[in-house]
Design a protein around this motif. Structure first.
Motif, PDB file in Angstrom:
ATOM      1  N   GLU A   1       0.829  -1.202   0.000  1.00 51.71           N
ATOM      2  CA  GLU A   1       0.000   0.000   0.000  1.00 51.71           C
ATOM      3  C   GLU A   1       0.863   1.253   0.000  1.00 51.71           C
ATOM      4  O   GLU A   1       0.579   2.226  -0.700  1.00 51.71           O
ATOM      5  CB  GLU A   1      -0.923   0.002   1.212  1.00 51.71           C
ATOM      6  N   GLN A   2       1.970   1.234   0.797  1.00 52.31           N
ATOM      7  CA  GLN A   2       2.884   2.377   0.815  1.00 52.31           C
ATOM      8  C   GLN A   2       3.553   2.573  -0.545  1.00 52.31           C
ATOM      9  O   GLN A   2       3.735   3.697  -1.006  1.00 52.31           O
ATOM     10  CB  GLN A   2       3.946   2.164   1.902  1.00 52.31           C
ATOM     11  N   ASP A   3       3.922   1.466  -1.184  1.00 51.89           N
ATOM     12  CA  ASP A   3       4.534   1.553  -2.514  1.00 51.89           C
ATOM     13  C   ASP A   3       3.581   2.218  -3.509  1.00 51.89           C
ATOM     14  O   ASP A   3       3.990   3.059  -4.318  1.00 51.89           O
ATOM     15  CB  ASP A   3       4.918   0.147  -2.984  1.00 51.89           C
ATOM     16  N   ARG A   4       2.273   1.809  -3.463  1.00 57.45           N
ATOM     17  CA  ARG A   4       1.285   2.405  -4.368  1.00 57.45           C
ATOM     18  C   ARG A   4       1.134   3.904  -4.092  1.00 57.45           C
ATOM     19  O   ARG A   4       1.068   4.712  -5.006  1.00 57.45           O
ATOM     20  CB  ARG A   4      -0.058   1.699  -4.197  1.00 57.45           C
ATOM     21  N   GLN A   5       1.098   4.277  -2.816  1.00 57.31           N
ATOM     22  CA  GLN A   5       0.930   5.691  -2.466  1.00 57.31           C
ATOM     23  C   GLN A   5       2.126   6.542  -2.919  1.00 57.31           C
ATOM     24  O   GLN A   5       1.955   7.627  -3.477  1.00 57.31           O
ATOM     25  CB  GLN A   5       0.734   5.821  -0.954  1.00 57.31           C
ATOM     26  N   VAL A   6       3.345   6.047  -2.681  1.00 55.05           N
ATOM     27  CA  VAL A   6       4.523   6.792  -3.077  1.00 55.05           C
ATOM     28  C   VAL A   6       4.615   6.883  -4.609  1.00 55.05           C
ATOM     29  O   VAL A   6       5.043   7.902  -5.164  1.00 55.05           O
ATOM     30  CB  VAL A   6       5.802   6.144  -2.498  1.00 55.05           C
ATOM     31  N   THR A   7       4.175   5.840  -5.308  1.00 54.50           N
ATOM     32  CA  THR A   7       4.157   5.867  -6.774  1.00 54.50           C
ATOM     33  C   THR A   7       3.219   6.956  -7.277  1.00 54.50           C
ATOM     34  O   THR A   7       3.541   7.698  -8.232  1.00 54.50           O
ATOM     35  CB  THR A   7       3.726   4.497  -7.327  1.00 54.50           C
ATOM     36  N   TYR A   8       2.051   7.077  -6.630  1.00 55.28           N
ATOM     37  CA  TYR A   8       1.114   8.150  -7.011  1.00 55.28           C
ATOM     38  C   TYR A   8       1.741   9.525  -6.764  1.00 55.28           C
ATOM     39  O   TYR A   8       1.597  10.461  -7.574  1.00 55.28           O
ATOM     40  CB  TYR A   8      -0.185   8.027  -6.206  1.00 55.28           C
ATOM     41  N   ILE A   9       2.464   9.645  -5.630  1.00 57.17           N
ATOM     42  CA  ILE A   9       3.123  10.919  -5.337  1.00 57.17           C
ATOM     43  C   ILE A   9       4.148  11.247  -6.419  1.00 57.17           C
ATOM     44  O   ILE A   9       4.236  12.376  -6.908  1.00 57.17           O
ATOM     45  CB  ILE A   9       3.797  10.867  -3.947  1.00 57.17           C
ATOM     46  N   ARG A  10       4.952  10.242  -6.791  1.00 61.36           N
ATOM     47  CA  ARG A  10       5.994  10.478  -7.794  1.00 61.36           C
ATOM     48  C   ARG A  10       5.384  10.844  -9.143  1.00 61.36           C
ATOM     49  O   ARG A  10       5.876  11.759  -9.829  1.00 61.36           O
ATOM     50  CB  ARG A  10       6.865   9.233  -7.931  1.00 61.36           C
ATOM     51  N   ARG A  11       4.313  10.172  -9.564  1.00 54.24           N
ATOM     52  CA  ARG A  11       3.682  10.488 -10.845  1.00 54.24           C
ATOM     53  C   ARG A  11       3.134  11.909 -10.850  1.00 54.24           C
ATOM     54  O   ARG A  11       3.245  12.634 -11.853  1.00 54.24           O
ATOM     55  CB  ARG A  11       2.565   9.493 -11.139  1.00 54.24           C
ATOM     56  N   SER A  12       2.520  12.309  -9.732  1.00 55.80           N
ATOM     57  CA  SER A  12       1.994  13.680  -9.652  1.00 55.80           C
ATOM     58  C   SER A  12       3.124  14.695  -9.721  1.00 55.80           C
ATOM     59  O   SER A  12       3.014  15.739 -10.383  1.00 55.80           O
ATOM     60  CB  SER A  12       1.206  13.864  -8.347  1.00 55.80           C
ATOM     61  N   ALA A  13       4.249  14.394  -9.061  1.00 51.32           N
ATOM     62  CA  ALA A  13       5.386  15.306  -9.095  1.00 51.32           C
ATOM     63  C   ALA A  13       5.973  15.387 -10.502  1.00 51.32           C
ATOM     64  O   ALA A  13       6.398  16.463 -10.947  1.00 51.32           O
ATOM     65  CB  ALA A  13       6.450  14.851  -8.097  1.00 51.32           C
ATOM     66  N   GLU A  14       6.017  14.247 -11.203  1.00 52.20           N
ATOM     67  CA  GLU A  14       6.530  14.252 -12.580  1.00 52.20           C
ATOM     68  C   GLU A  14       5.635  15.086 -13.488  1.00 52.20           C
ATOM     69  O   GLU A  14       6.122  15.857 -14.339  1.00 52.20           O
ATOM     70  CB  GLU A  14       6.628  12.822 -13.097  1.00 52.20           C
ATOM     71  N   SER A  15       4.300  14.941 -13.309  1.00 48.61           N
ATOM     72  CA  SER A  15       3.367  15.749 -14.115  1.00 48.61           C
ATOM     73  C   SER A  15       3.531  17.229 -13.816  1.00 48.61           C
ATOM     74  O   SER A  15       3.537  18.078 -14.726  1.00 48.61           O
ATOM     75  CB  SER A  15       1.925  15.318 -13.842  1.00 48.61           C
ATOM     76  N   LEU A  16       3.671  17.557 -12.538  1.00 52.49           N
ATOM     77  CA  LEU A  16       3.841  18.960 -12.163  1.00 52.49           C
ATOM     78  C   LEU A  16       5.172  19.500 -12.678  1.00 52.49           C
ATOM     79  O   LEU A  16       5.266  20.654 -13.120  1.00 52.49           O
ATOM     80  CB  LEU A  16       3.760  19.100 -10.640  1.00 52.49           C
ATOM     81  N   THR A  17       6.214  18.663 -12.647  1.00 48.62           N
ATOM     82  CA  THR A  17       7.514  19.087 -13.173  1.00 48.62           C
ATOM     83  C   THR A  17       7.425  19.394 -14.659  1.00 48.62           C
ATOM     84  O   THR A  17       7.994  20.386 -15.151  1.00 48.62           O
ATOM     85  CB  THR A  17       8.565  17.993 -12.928  1.00 48.62           C
ATOM     86  N   GLU A  18       6.714  18.544 -15.397  1.00 51.13           N
ATOM     87  CA  GLU A  18       6.537  18.779 -16.835  1.00 51.13           C
ATOM     88  C   GLU A  18       5.824  20.100 -17.081  1.00 51.13           C
ATOM     89  O   GLU A  18       6.225  20.889 -17.960  1.00 51.13           O
ATOM     90  CB  GLU A  18       5.752  17.626 -17.451  1.00 51.13           C
ATOM     91  N   LEU A  19       4.770  20.362 -16.316  1.00 48.85           N
ATOM     92  CA  LEU A  19       4.027  21.609 -16.464  1.00 48.85           C
ATOM     93  C   LEU A  19       4.907  22.810 -16.137  1.00 48.85           C
ATOM     94  O   LEU A  19       4.935  23.809 -16.870  1.00 48.85           O
ATOM     95  CB  LEU A  19       2.799  21.595 -15.553  1.00 48.85           C
ATOM     96  N   VAL A  20       5.649  22.734 -15.027  1.00 48.95           N
ATOM     97  CA  VAL A  20       6.511  23.842 -14.623  1.00 48.95           C
ATOM     98  C   VAL A  20       7.594  24.099 -15.661  1.00 48.95           C
ATOM     99  O   VAL A  20       7.896  25.247 -16.009  1.00 48.95           O
ATOM    100  CB  VAL A  20       7.128  23.557 -13.240  1.00 48.95           C
ATOM    101  N   ASN A  21       8.198  23.022 -16.195  1.00 47.21           N
ATOM    102  CA  ASN A  21       9.241  23.190 -17.201  1.00 47.21           C
ATOM    103  C   ASN A  21       8.711  23.903 -18.437  1.00 47.21           C
ATOM    104  O   ASN A  21       9.362  24.804 -18.989  1.00 47.21           O
ATOM    105  CB  ASN A  21       9.819  21.827 -17.595  1.00 47.21           C
ATOM    106  N   ASP A  22       7.518  23.482 -18.894  1.00 50.41           N
ATOM    107  CA  ASP A  22       6.932  24.130 -20.076  1.00 50.41           C
ATOM    108  C   ASP A  22       6.610  25.584 -19.796  1.00 50.41           C
ATOM    109  O   ASP A  22       6.865  26.478 -20.628  1.00 50.41           O
ATOM    110  CB  ASP A  22       5.668  23.391 -20.524  1.00 50.41           C
ATOM    111  N   LEU A  23       6.031  25.852 -18.614  1.00 47.85           N
ATOM    112  CA  LEU A  23       5.696  27.229 -18.258  1.00 47.85           C
ATOM    113  C   LEU A  23       6.941  28.102 -18.193  1.00 47.85           C
ATOM    114  O   LEU A  23       6.965  29.235 -18.698  1.00 47.85           O
ATOM    115  CB  LEU A  23       4.978  27.256 -16.905  1.00 47.85           C
TER     116      LEU A  23
END
Length: 585
Positions: free
Chosen positions: A249-271
């Motif tokens: 369960e912790q692995d799934r939660q941390v994976t969701y955190i990492r995916r959200s951070a990657e998406s936000l990083t992509e958005l920030v880089n483009d901006l």
């Protein structure tokens, strides 16, 4: 077809009174209003006066013409020697000035003159009710007119005086109406200028706000990226089990955190990249590379994204293409965005990356084509707008920021190129990046290099024209604009400030633009200043010859921002080239 009414012989000055009297009678019987009667009678008397003064055997014949719209016609003919210089007479520059005056009082005017005599035809259109006149009715009117009494010269003079007083009163009324209209136009112009000034102020506020936003984002890149990088690094440590394994369960939660951070990083880089382009802080760093080297690097980077086995990613071999000297990283960034989008929206078939070289334009075109769902024509511009996405059935499983294509187009423009789209629903899409083999001078130079300050002098007496030119010159960030309303003031400013260019109007209140041009060329201080003529006049060949020293002649009727910028760019590029030539010598 014409029906005659009556004829009046003209042999001595008293017959002028008779001709005028008969002209008024005929006009009244045929339904012309008082103003029409006066104008027709005055035109006939003027032509009769000329016929008696300069010819012999003259007469005036009145008739009703039914050729087209019904009209009252007076035809004055004589047996004189004719008119030797008819054009001069019609323009009022030679004896017979009454002809030019009479011409302005009627609807249709014709004159034929030979050595055997002159015939002048004067025509005044009849009111709508006259179209019902039958030949019999016209004949009865003719009989009545022929039985008319001879005019009393004193009474005729009184009638003329009354008509003159009425004409003067009408002229005075029209003058008052014109003055009132001019006052209203001046008020309207002031309102329009005030509105333009307010709009200009609002536009400047928006520009400053946008510039502040862009500067803020570009200067905050480190502050934005640092916490995101920390989240990504820490989540990677947790997923790798550095401090011990995670529960499922912790692995799934941390994976969701990492995916959200990657998406936000992509958005920030483009901006941040967009903000840097807008703020002028994104530099172009040219380096030599081949298209095959570029394709090879992209092939390795994009392979992990090719998760659909029904879609094949193909990089065509690029043979015979010149070496590119431009910013390889930015070209790769554009192609990564295009290939990534193509893979997202292609369910089966292929995504093909190809290149070709156009020797005529010196451009290399890098195309990314796919067999995907396609884009409707009305959405072609929408996909290049920030945060805009076209609704489609694949949108549920394809996430994105809506910034990839806008950023790609901005980067293409930064490299001196373009990004174009050709697509239709169900037929796939083709995105084509066209860039020069060698970077343009503006791109090759560091973005931090200051632009040379320019000084432009506007010589124009119209405030609106100067305002329009100021708006068109607003594209240059480093530009001083001076203005002069008269030729004398323009010459003074040109001599004192030595501007880099003069935009000159030809119609000035004191010294016309031709004289201003001559004086600028005659003065050693101002002779080298480039002059661009902006005029609303239609110039003759001789006038264009007088403006031979002008670097460009622009018509105000077709004036555009691009035309003004092209003219100034051409002037200043020539100056730079000449300066470089002098240095080389």
């Amino acid at each position: 077809m014409e029906w005659p009414l009556l004829t009046v012989a003209l042999s001595d000055p008293e017959d002028i009174v008779l001709a005028r009297h008969r002209a008024r009678q005929v006009a009244a019987r045929l339904g012309l209003d008082a103003a029409g009667q006066t104008r027709f009678a005055a035109s006939v008397s003027e032509i009769a006066r000329n016929a008696i003064a300069y010819a012999r055997g003259a007469r005036v014949a009145f008739a009703v013409s039914r050729n087209g719209s019904p009209a009252l016609v007076a035809r004055v003919s004589d047996s004189g020697p004719g008119i030797s210089d008819l054009d001069a007479v019609l323009e009022g520059r030679a004896p017979g000035r009454g002809i030019a005056s009479a011409r302005r009082l009627v609807d249709d005017f014709a004159i034929a003159s030979t050595s055997a005599g002159t015939i002048v035809s004067l025509s005044r259109r009849l009111p709508e009710g006259a179209s019902c006149l039958a030949p019999g009715e016209i004949a009865r009117i003719a009989d009545t007119l022929n039985l008319g009494l001879q005019p009393n010269p004193v009474q005729e003079l009184q009638t003329q005086n009354i008509e003159l007083v009425a004409s003067l009163a009408e002229l005075r009324l029209r003058q008052e109406e014109l003055e009132q209209l001019n006052t209203e136009l001046e008020d309207t112009n002031r309102g329009v200028v005030a509105l333009y000034a307010e709009l200009d102020e609002r536009a400047e506020q928006l520009r400053q706000a946008s510039e502040l936003k862009s500067r803020f984002l570009s200067n905050m890149s480190h502050e934005f990226r640092t916490p995101l990088n920390s989240i990504l690094a820490l989540s990677r440590l947790l997923l790798d089990g550095v401090d011990g394994p995670l529960t499922p369960e912790q692995d799934r939660q941390v994976t969701y955190i990492r995916r959200s951070a990657e998406s936000l990083t992509e958005l920030v880089n483009d901006l941040l990249d967009l903000a840097k382009v807008e703020a002028g802080k994104l530099e172009v760093r040219p380096n030599p590379f081949t298209v095959n080297e570029l394709f090879g690097a992209l092939r390795g980077v994009m392979k992990p994204l090719q998760q659909n086995e029904a879609v094949e990613l193909i990089f065509e071999e690029a043979y015979g293409l010149p070496i590119l000297i431009t910013d390889e990283a930015k070209v790769a960034q554009i192609l990564r965005n295009l290939i990534s989008n193509a893979l997202k929206f292609t369910e089966r078939g292929e995504v093909r990356v190809s290149a070709r070289f156009d020797r005529e334009t010196g451009l290399i075109s890098l195309a990314v084509s796919d067999t995907g769902i396609g884009i409707a024509e009305q959405d072609h511009q929408l996909v290049f707008q920030e945060f805009s996405q076209v609704a489609n059935r694949l949108q549920v499983r394809t996430k994105g920021t809506g910034l990839g294509l806008p950023l790609s187009r901005r980067l293409a423009e930064l490299l001196g190129g373009t990004l174009a789209l050709r697509s239709a629903p169900g037929e796939g899409s083709v995105f084509t990046l066209s860039i020069p083999v060698r970077p343009p001078a503006a791109c090759a130079a560091p973005a931090t290099q200051p632009e040379r300050a320019r000084d432009v002098l506007l010589i124009d007496d119209e405030e609106t024209s100067r305002y329009v030119l100021r708006q068109m010159l607003s594209a240059w960030q480093v530009l001083t604009i001076r203005e002069a309303e008269t030729g004398a003031e323009g010459l003074r400013l040109a001599g004192a400030a030595a501007p880099d260019a003069v935009l000159l109007d030809l119609r000035l209140p004191d010294i016309d633009g031709f004289a201003v041009m001559d004086r600028l060329q005659a003065d050693a201080v101002t002779a080298g200043i480039p002059v661009i003529v902006c005029t609303s006049s239609v110039l003759t060949g001789a006038e264009r010859s007088r403006l031979g020293h002008a670097r460009a002649i622009l018509s105000k009727a077709a004036l555009t921002r691009d035309a003004v910028q092209r003219a100034l760019d051409a002037v200043w590029q020539d100056d730079v080239a000449r300066a470089a030539g002098r240095i080389a010598e």
